[in-house]
Every structure is written in C-alpha cells, then in structure tokens.
Design an enzyme around this catalytic site. Structure first.
Site, PDB file in Angstrom:
ATOM      1  CB  ALA A  13      -1.476  -0.034   1.586  1.00 18.07           C
ATOM      2  NE  ARG A  39       4.356 -12.816  -0.121  1.00 19.75           N
ATOM      3  CZ  ARG A  39       5.225 -12.695   0.779  1.00 19.75           C
ATOM      4  NH1 ARG A  39       5.433 -13.958   1.781  1.00 19.75           N
ATOM      5  NH2 ARG A  39       5.080 -11.793   1.640  1.00 19.75           N
ATOM      6  NE  ARG A  99       8.843   5.360  12.853  1.00 20.44           N
ATOM      7  CZ  ARG A  99       7.578   4.301  12.824  1.00 20.44           C
ATOM      8  NH1 ARG A  99       7.076   4.086  13.510  1.00 20.44           N
ATOM      9  NH2 ARG A  99       7.084   4.131  11.137  1.00 20.44           N
ATOM     10  CB  CYS A 128       0.806   7.703   9.373  1.00 16.85           C
ATOM     11  SG  CYS A 128      -0.132   5.679  10.631  1.00 16.85           S
ATOM     12  CD  GLN A 155      -3.882   5.455  14.199  1.00 18.84           C
ATOM     13  OE1 GLN A 155      -3.587   5.696  14.935  1.00 18.84           O
ATOM     14  NE2 GLN A 155      -2.868   4.725  13.157  1.00 18.84           N
ATOM     15  N   GLY A 159      -3.626   2.132   7.172  1.00 27.95           N
ATOM     16  CA  GLY A 159      -2.025   2.128   7.881  1.00 27.95           C
ATOM     17  C   GLY A 159      -1.755   0.674   8.388  1.00 27.95           C
ATOM     18  CE  LYS A 219       4.756   1.558  16.201  1.00 28.65           C
ATOM     19  NZ  LYS A 219       3.946   0.987  15.370  1.00 28.65           N
ATOM     20  CG  HIS A 252      -4.729   8.375  10.145  1.00 33.71           C
ATOM     21  ND1 HIS A 252      -5.065   7.039   9.386  1.00 33.71           N
ATOM     22  CD2 HIS A 252      -2.978   7.286  10.647  1.00 33.71           C
ATOM     23  CE1 HIS A 252      -4.480   6.099   9.605  1.00 33.71           C
ATOM     24  NE2 HIS A 252      -3.042   6.125   9.788  1.00 33.71           N
ATOM     25  CG  ASN A 327      -3.808   6.552   6.052  1.00 29.07           C
ATOM     26  OD1 ASN A 327      -3.980   7.072   5.193  1.00 29.07           O
ATOM     27  ND2 ASN A 327      -2.664   5.366   5.989  1.00 29.07           N
TER      28      ASN A 327
END
Ligand code: A2P
Ligand code: 11C
Length: 352
Positions: A13, A39, A99, A128, A155, A159, A219, A252, A327
């Site tokens: 996505a 795949r 992060r 996001c 959200q 996502g 987060k 979102h 997002n």
C-alpha cells in the site's frame, strides 16, 4: 545521470505510493529497483511509463544503489537496511525498526529537517499518526510553547497495509449481503483475537502493552518528543494518546487538545493564521459554511488539513482542533520521498 533508487516493499500500500511520489519528485533518478518478497518476484510495475520487473529483496539487491526507500515491515528493514548501508546506500525507512535508535534521525522535514545532518546511513520516517500531528502543532509550539497534548486518533484501515484494506472491503460487502464477516487481520495481525472493522470501531492499534497503552499510542508519545525536543523521554511536553481504528479506507483523523505555555498570547485567530502560513498545512476552518477536514477530501493530497480550531471554554490557553491527512502520503510515502529530496538538495547523499 542521477541516483539509483531502490524501493523495498514496492508492491504494498505504501510501496505503490512510493513509486508514484518518486515519479513526481525533484530527485533525478537514473535507475529504479523495485524489491518485494519472493511472492512478487517477476511481476512488473511501471515507473515513469517504463515496465520494471519486481525482484526478491536480498542483500545483493543493494549493490550500486544510492538511495533506499523502505516500507516492507520492521523485520525486513532490520535485516536488509544494514546490508544496504554496508554497500554505501542511504536509507529512508518507513518502518518503526530504527526510530528510537539515538543514531537515527526521526524526521518530519517541516519540523526538524536539520536532524538529517546527523545521519549515519539510515533516516527514520515517523509513524503516520505522529507525522500529521507534528505538521499541525509545530507552528503553534514555536509561537506559544506547548505544555500538554491529548490526542485521540481515528485511523484508516490502510494504515495496516493493503491486505487490511482488502479485508475492510470484503467485510463491508459480507455485512451488506447479510453474511457473517470473517475477520483475520484487525485489530492487529500478530494478536490472539480478531474482530471485524466494518461498521465497527476498534480501540486497539498494534499490540497492547503492560502499561495498558497500545504500541501505537506509545509511538505517538515518544516519537513526538524525539521529533519536537530531540529526546524521546523529555518531560518538557506531556503527551497522551488514544488510538482508534475506524472503518475508513484512507486518511487518518485526529482530535487534538493542546495546552500552550503562553496562555495570554494565544487565540483561535492567531492559531488559524499560524496554520495558514505553516508549510505542509492547509487551514479548512469555516464553521459558517460547515468547512472542516474530512478523510474523503484529504485522500490523494500531500497536505495536512486543520480545522474545528476552538478554545476550551473553561481552561484558558487550551484549544481543541481536528487534523486530517492521507496516511499513505504525508503519513508515509510523501514524507519518505520528501526526506530523500532534502538529502539530495543538501548534498547528504552521493551518486556512486
Ligand atoms: P509482497 O507483495 O511480495 O508480499 P503492505 O504494507 O501493503 O502489507 O505491503 C508490504 C510490502 O512488503 C509488500 O511490498 C510486500 O511484498 C513486502 N514484503 C513483505 N515481506 C517481505 C520480505 N520478507 N522481503 C521483502 N519484502 C517483503
Ligand atoms: C497504522 N500507524 O495505522 C499504523 C501504521 O509504525 O509505521 C504505521 C506503523 C508504523 O496501523
């Protein structure tokens, strides 16, 4: 002439939007490599009208690559990005893998672009829901200081990735066809219980931790502190969050409550002006005409939309607002490509 760019997770996505955002970016690209799992190996995708064959991502895939844009999940980034760095690439990682590493800048260009100068090969793209909150709140923080942020998120399904978005659609169809909804992904793939999202709300995004918060909520708290204050545990701004998955495909929404330091100076009018002049933000706030941000209108746009700005009627210096952004774009692909554009513009990545 230009940069060789690899997109890791190109079929997902976010990955498909990374391709799109890179096509539209200012980065001169000499070659693009599209990487995914075994795949997808052999599938073809388009880059600037040319067919590119998707390859299985392996350490050797990064030979000769200058820039990596990664969004194939945290474990894939943990395994493969050090291999890319070893081969001289600079990586912008959209996963949570690095992060909180003190050596890895966590960047929203509108807020802390300068942190890019401290990079050691990997730059992290925030979550996001954090990114859009930063775009909306940084101009207010700069002008009036922030004591506290209380955020509740709404959200979108995407996502959680393309398969999750497909699940929302099939659940909705089953529900309308009078069939039982089969739920395999939400609230989160790795957990014990699964519940339908269509015609429902799930107050869990990512796993629930021992401190009773979900990992998504964790987060939002710690990424905010690292981005705004360069310290993931700073007590300077108090942050708390409730993250909720809603049956919206993309974009979102966030209900954000803030308390500013300079109580006597802040006003709705001044906050509206700050948002109007803020990079990456668009003010959509006209109660007389029922104008406010909505996911349906934000989808496909790079901006963060801010509206419903209003004062707390009982607590001076406190405000409520409503913030919406795509997002998959500002929350992921666009912020990642925007970071790469800054790296190129500031000479922080070289062509090999
Ligand atoms: P694939 O399509 O081959 O499974 P999303 O976030 O939409 O779920 O997408 C995840 C992306 O990460 C997809 O491009 C997916 O490729 C890719 N991916 C998943 N597992 C791996 C892996 N082990 N190695 C490389 N890419 C992976
Ligand atoms: C969601 N925010 O909406 C998550 C997706 O840390 O990059 C992004 C997870 C992350 O499910």
């Amino acid at each position: 002439e230009g940069y060789e760019v690899a997109i890791l997770g190109a079929t997902g996505a976010v990955g498909t939007r990374l391709i799109q955002q890179l096509e539209e970016s200012t980065i001169p690209v000499s070659k693009v490599r599209l990487l995914a799992s075994s795949r997808s190996a052999g599938k073809t995708l388009k880059f600037k009208g040319q067919s590119v064959t998707v390859e299985e991502a392996k350490p050797e895939s990064f030979e000769g690559v200058d820039i990596v844009l990664a969004s194939a999940g945290g474990s894939v980034s943990k395994k493969l990005l050090p291999e890319a760095v070893k081969r001289g690439a600079v990586c912008v990682d959209n996963t949570s893998a690095f992060r909180m590493d003190p050596d890895v800048p966590l960047v929203v260009p509108e807020v802390n672009e300068k942190a890019l100068y401290k990079h050691h090969g990997i730059i992290a793209n925030p979550n996001c829901s954090t990114i859009q909150m930063m775009v909306a709140l940084e101009p207010i923080r700069k002008a009036f200081g922030l004591k506290q942020i209380i955020v509740s998120t709404y959200q979108a399904a995407s996502g959680a990735g393309q398969s999750a978005l497909n699940e929302l659609y099939s659940e909705a169809k089953d529900y309308l066809d009078g069939k039982e909804m089969s739920a395999d992904i939400f609230p989160t793939k790795g957990d014990k219980e699964h519940y339908p999202l269509a015609f429902n709300l799930l107050p869990q995004i990512d796993v629930l931790e021992d401190n009773l918060y979900s990992h998504e909520e964790w987060k939002m708290i710690h990424e905010t502190k690292k981005i705004m204050l360069d310290d993931m545990n700073s007590p300077e701004i108090k942050v708390t969050a409730t993250c909720v998955r809603v049956p919206v495909p993309i974009s979102h929404g966030e209900s954000i409550y803030i308390e500013v330091e300079k109580k006597d100076e802040a006003s709705v009018e001044k906050i509206r002006q700050l948002i109007e002049n803020a990079p990456g933000a668009v003010l959509q706030d006209d109660p007389d005409h029922q104008i406010y941000p909505q996911p349906i209108n934000a989808t496909g746009k790079r901006d963060t939309f801010v509206g419903r700005i209003r004062p707390d009627l009982e607590n001076k210096g406190a405000f409520n607002m409503w913030v919406v952004s795509d997002n998959l774009l500002k929350g992921a692909a666009w912020n990642t490509v925007q970071i790469a554009e800054r790296l190129v513009a500031d000479g922080l990545v070289e062509v090999k």
